[in-house]
Enzyme design. Sequence first.
Site, mmCIF file in Angstrom:
data_model
loop_
_atom_site.group_PDB
_atom_site.id
_atom_site.type_symbol
_atom_site.label_atom_id
_atom_site.label_comp_id
_atom_site.label_asym_id
_atom_site.label_seq_id
_atom_site.Cartn_x
_atom_site.Cartn_y
_atom_site.Cartn_z
ATOM 1 N N ASN A 87 71.376 128.229 48.481
ATOM 2 C CA ASN A 87 70.493 128.109 47.311
ATOM 3 C C ASN A 87 70.955 129.010 46.173
ATOM 4 O O ASN A 87 70.227 129.848 45.669
ATOM 5 C CB ASN A 87 69.036 128.416 47.685
ATOM 6 C CG ASN A 87 68.832 129.795 48.271
ATOM 7 O OD1 ASN A 87 69.696 130.312 48.967
ATOM 8 N ND2 ASN A 87 67.697 130.406 47.998
ATOM 9 N N HIS A 174 64.504 126.517 57.144
ATOM 10 C CA HIS A 174 63.444 127.387 56.615
ATOM 11 C C HIS A 174 62.166 126.601 56.859
ATOM 12 O O HIS A 174 61.885 125.605 56.177
ATOM 13 C CB HIS A 174 63.651 127.655 55.125
ATOM 14 C CG HIS A 174 62.544 128.467 54.509
ATOM 15 N ND1 HIS A 174 62.783 129.618 53.804
ATOM 16 C CD2 HIS A 174 61.201 128.297 54.491
ATOM 17 C CE1 HIS A 174 61.620 130.125 53.394
ATOM 18 N NE2 HIS A 174 60.653 129.339 53.799
ATOM 19 N N HIS A 230 64.031 132.941 60.365
ATOM 20 C CA HIS A 230 62.934 133.886 60.072
ATOM 21 C C HIS A 230 61.547 133.452 60.564
ATOM 22 O O HIS A 230 60.631 133.221 59.775
ATOM 23 C CB HIS A 230 62.864 134.264 58.594
ATOM 24 C CG HIS A 230 63.042 133.160 57.592
ATOM 25 N ND1 HIS A 230 62.444 131.942 57.726
ATOM 26 C CD2 HIS A 230 63.714 133.128 56.419
ATOM 27 C CE1 HIS A 230 62.778 131.198 56.682
ATOM 28 N NE2 HIS A 230 63.538 131.894 55.878
ATOM 29 N N ASP A 304 68.204 138.278 56.008
ATOM 30 C CA ASP A 304 67.642 137.527 54.877
ATOM 31 C C ASP A 304 67.742 138.366 53.591
ATOM 32 O O ASP A 304 66.777 138.476 52.818
ATOM 33 C CB ASP A 304 66.198 137.087 55.123
ATOM 34 C CG ASP A 304 65.793 135.938 54.188
ATOM 35 O OD1 ASP A 304 66.622 135.539 53.347
ATOM 36 O OD2 ASP A 304 64.656 135.456 54.304
ATOM 37 N N HIS A 308 66.952 140.154 44.034
ATOM 38 C CA HIS A 308 66.487 139.671 42.721
ATOM 39 C C HIS A 308 66.535 140.838 41.751
ATOM 40 O O HIS A 308 66.603 142.003 42.168
ATOM 41 C CB HIS A 308 65.055 139.141 42.823
ATOM 42 C CG HIS A 308 64.930 137.905 43.650
ATOM 43 N ND1 HIS A 308 65.333 136.664 43.208
ATOM 44 C CD2 HIS A 308 64.474 137.721 44.915
ATOM 45 C CE1 HIS A 308 65.115 135.770 44.167
ATOM 46 N NE2 HIS A 308 64.607 136.386 45.206
ATOM 47 N N GLY A 323 61.642 137.729 48.010
ATOM 48 C CA GLY A 323 62.853 138.230 48.663
ATOM 49 C C GLY A 323 63.191 139.627 48.220
ATOM 50 O O GLY A 323 62.797 140.066 47.137
#
Length: 431
Positions: A87, A174, A230, A304, A308, A323
């Site tokens: 992504n 996910h 996760h 994970d 950001h 995140g």
Amino acid sequence: MKKLLKNCNFNGSPLNLLINNEYIESTGSILFPADSEYDLKGKIVLPGMIDLHTHIRDLGQSYKEDWTTASKAALSGGVTTVFDMPNTVPPTDTLEHLEMKRQVAVKSSVNYGIYAGATPHNLADLRLILEEGRIAGIKIFMAASSSNEVISDEHYLKKIFQLAKEFDKPVLTHCELHSCIESREKQFTAPSYNSVKFHSIIRDRKCAYKAVKLALKIAAEVGNSLMVLHVSTREEMELIREYKQHGDFPLYCEVTPHHLFLDEEVLETAGNFGKVNPPLRSREDADALFGAVIDGVVDTIGSDHAPHGLKEKQLEYRKAPSGFPGLETSLPLLINRHLTNNDISIERIIELTSRTPSIIMRTQKRGELKPGYFADITVIDPEAQWSVVSENFNTKAKYSPYEGMSLRGKVIMTMVNGEEKHPQGQEVMYD
Ligand code: DOR
Ligand code: ZN
């Protein structure tokens, strides 16, 4: 060039390791002759962590992270191989975009594997990517999270699973169900709900459970290899446990350090820095997940790592992206747990962070400290103690829900392909 790492503590026993260029040549009690020697004086030595779950960004989101900063973060956290999620901007959804990613990934000082991303319209592209034969697996987001395309239609999901099966590659999911989350979001639009303390209520545990159920059903029908990423709640884990006992397809599951070592209480202080998908859950969930780590239902621990910008994370709850960085804290949190509570062994940590990740992805010659394997090695000083100070992180994402946490055990050396000072990562190869 031969290097000797002597007086290592490997799983509680003394060991010497002889490294010849990129590879481990010999292991044992002999003081093998070498060009240089490192006396580790009983420090803990592990195969470097193979982190199957990272978001390295770069390209259109290099302000959040790039391969140089992410791989520096990996080195400081004892991670020698990262697997990168699709992504990104652009997403890893066509051969052309995969090639763009490879061109920036050469900056990496740790090894890397790349996943392809499924979108609602790229089946033909996925086939081309799979035919090329150099990706780790296919990632599917069953809900919107961060710069990702969502797939939740059962019929289409099945087509992707079938395609992955044809090429004998794992599907990684996910698991949060998009329609379920959308309807929850509609119920919580009042301004009073604009707070991260409602994150786990809005992105409800039932939405996660329903998605896991659907993914398991399809994988059981198609018979392909599925990795549920996760897992965040007790009941998802129980469902996976049942399928592992009775299902006859290769099923794996991952837990993150934050779903194990944090719970929603931390949001009081961490605020949006602890906003993540799936959300942090209750202490009971975290304890149930830890139980599954110990009793063997959990296969891997992945960071994970989802960096950001600080300014983005400081926006109000609804606008702040989900995140946080994990590369620098994941292995240290596990080692800290071992040193502090002694309820998880080093052997189990090795299994969760290197041996099993390598087996699932079928990486060539990684994940073990054995002759013939790449010299990807992490050294821990069990006496050292440190505190998480995100300002000092190597990642560009200088914030953390673990801020100020004191940890026992520190990564003091990370060797990648036999090189400690200026390692150069390689794209991993698959059997
Ligand atoms: O919290 C998350 N952040 N969850 C995801 O699934 C994606 C990730 C990201 O890429 O930021
Ligand atoms: Zn992720």
